[in-house]
Design an enzyme around this catalytic site. Structure first.
Site, PDB file in Angstrom:
ATOM      1  N   LYS A 117      75.932  22.028  76.985  1.00  0.00           N
ATOM      2  CA  LYS A 117      75.571  21.591  78.376  1.00  0.00           C
ATOM      3  C   LYS A 117      73.917  21.856  78.650  1.00  0.00           C
ATOM      4  CE  LYS A 117      79.649  21.556  81.069  1.00  0.00           C
ATOM      5  NZ  LYS A 117      80.502  21.704  82.194  1.00  0.00           N
ATOM      6  N   LYS A 200      85.129  15.850  72.865  1.00  0.00           N
ATOM      7  CA  LYS A 200      86.316  15.875  73.877  1.00  0.00           C
ATOM      8  C   LYS A 200      86.099  14.899  74.945  1.00  0.00           C
ATOM      9  CE  LYS A 200      85.694  19.184  77.304  1.00  0.00           C
ATOM     10  NZ  LYS A 200      85.395  20.017  78.514  1.00  0.00           N
ATOM     11  N   LYS A 203      85.035  14.543  82.015  1.00  0.00           N
ATOM     12  CA  LYS A 203      84.480  14.115  83.425  1.00  0.00           C
ATOM     13  C   LYS A 203      83.273  13.609  83.395  1.00  0.00           C
ATOM     14  CE  LYS A 203      86.581  17.768  85.651  1.00  0.00           C
ATOM     15  NZ  LYS A 203      85.641  19.066  85.508  1.00  0.00           N
TER      16      LYS A 203
END
Ligand code: AQP
Length: 339
Positions: A117, A200, A203
């Protein structure tokens, strides 16, 4: 002497965007199944986690209610489970601070989710993003939770929760926090992107084509599955034959998780067939499973005040459990409690 802790399940979902099929199969679907099985169940919309990456305040409010609606639409019953949003129970942030003094900076830098991230410019990421696992440990340990159902991606964070509990117990010579067990179960512990079998389904992926959202209608679901990346080979008779075909393996696992079969059972039915036959069958199964959930979510979302009322009541129930645990933690650490 080893303390025995009453069985208690805790898990949470971030309101960081619309929910995906990955969140449903890896988490939500299973949350409902654990109710009434002997352990107390506590489920949380983790809004304090979501803000570790900037969120538009209006969207955060919407997404928080939507995740609560998704919990209930998936079968989490607020009369049976405690259901609330994290920021209404101040003990989460309080215990996270105490754990920031127990956890080591090196542990945080090793987290793959932080690396993913934060990307190349990690110096510029929020301090909260780095400390995220410490807050997650607080979420779990503020309730002395013994088990945490999660998808595979959260395994490393859960190991860190165990490390924090063990270090706290060791540093203060107590047996106060349980060493929580991860529950990573089923055929869909890691649902992958529809466009890249090595990533993965998430969202927050910039491309909507990579995921099935719980709010997608039947046409959108069918179209995304039709366009999902696959290969030209026919399906084998068992999962062993899919070892080097990540995209195919992903679609078969999704099928199995939706129908409750094993992946080998699914393949036994489709052996020798290509994706021209498999994809429409998968789309049908996906629409059949998700449409009732989407419909229920829409109904819950039509009454936001009721969602807020339910989360408020859940927050009171949660605080009643967490408050004495956090107070005792402070006492153990040597803080004076004069009222
Ligand atoms: N692709 C997935 N397959 C299986 N389980 C998954 N989970 C998430 N993605 C998959 C599980 O869903 C629960 C809630 O996850 P989260 O919202 O707290 O955060 P996350 O794991 O970081 O999920 P996302 O969708 O990837 O969110 P963003 O994009 O905001 O980071 C967890 O139990 C997780 O394992």
């Amino acid at each position: 002497m080893t303390t025995s802790f009453a069985p208690r399940i805790f898990s949470g979902i971030q309101p960081s965007g619309g929910l995906t099929l990955g969140n449903y199969l890896g988490a939500l679907k299973r949350f409902a199944e654990y109710q009434g099985q002997g352990a107390e169940t506590i489920y949380c919309v983790v809004d304090l986690h979501a803000i570790t990456v900037w969120q538009d305040p209006e969207k955060l409010r919407h997404n928080t209610r939507e995740v609560a609606a998704a919990f209930m639409a998936s079968g989490v019953d607020p009369e049976v489970s405690v259901l609330f949003n994290q920021s209404q129970v101040s003990q989460h942030a309080e215990l996270a601070w105490l754990f920031n003094t127990v956890a080591r900076v090196g542990w945080m830098y090793r987290m793959t989710q932080f690396k993913d991230k934060a990307g190349k410019n990690s110096e510029n990421s929020s301090l909260g993003l780095l400390a995220y696992p410490s807050l997650m440990a607080a979420d779990i340990l503020a309730y002395h939770a013994t088990e945490v159902p999660v998808g595979e991606d959260q395994k490393q964070h859960l190991e860190l929760t165990r490390d924090i509990a063990a270090k706290f117990n060791h540093d203060y010579g107590v047996d106060f926090f349980p060493i929580t067990k991860p529950m990573i179960e089923g055929t869909a512990t890691r649902v992958m992107s529809l466009r890249d079998g090595s990533k993965k389904m998430s969202k927050s992926d910039p491309s909507d084509a990579t995921r099935i959202n719980l709010t997608d209608d039947a046409d959108a679901i069918a179209q995304k599955i039709r366009k999902a990346r696959t290969d030209a080979d026919p399906l084998p008779g068992s999962m062993e034959g899919l070892q080097d075909r990540p995209e195919a393996k992903n679609l078969v696992n999704i099928f199995a998780a939706l129908t409750g079969e094993s992946a080998d059972q699914v393949l036994a039915r489709f052996e020798g067939q290509g994706f021209g036959a498999f994809k429409p069958a998968l789309a049908e199964v996906a629409v059949e499973s998700l449409a009732p959930i989407t419909e229920k979510m829409t109904r819950f979302m039509a009454d936001p005040a009721e969602i807020d009322r339910i989360m408020g009541r859940g927050a009171d129930q949660a605080a009643a459990i967490a408050q004495p645990i956090v107070e005792r933690t402070k006492e153990i650490m040597g803080m004076i409690r004069s009222r």
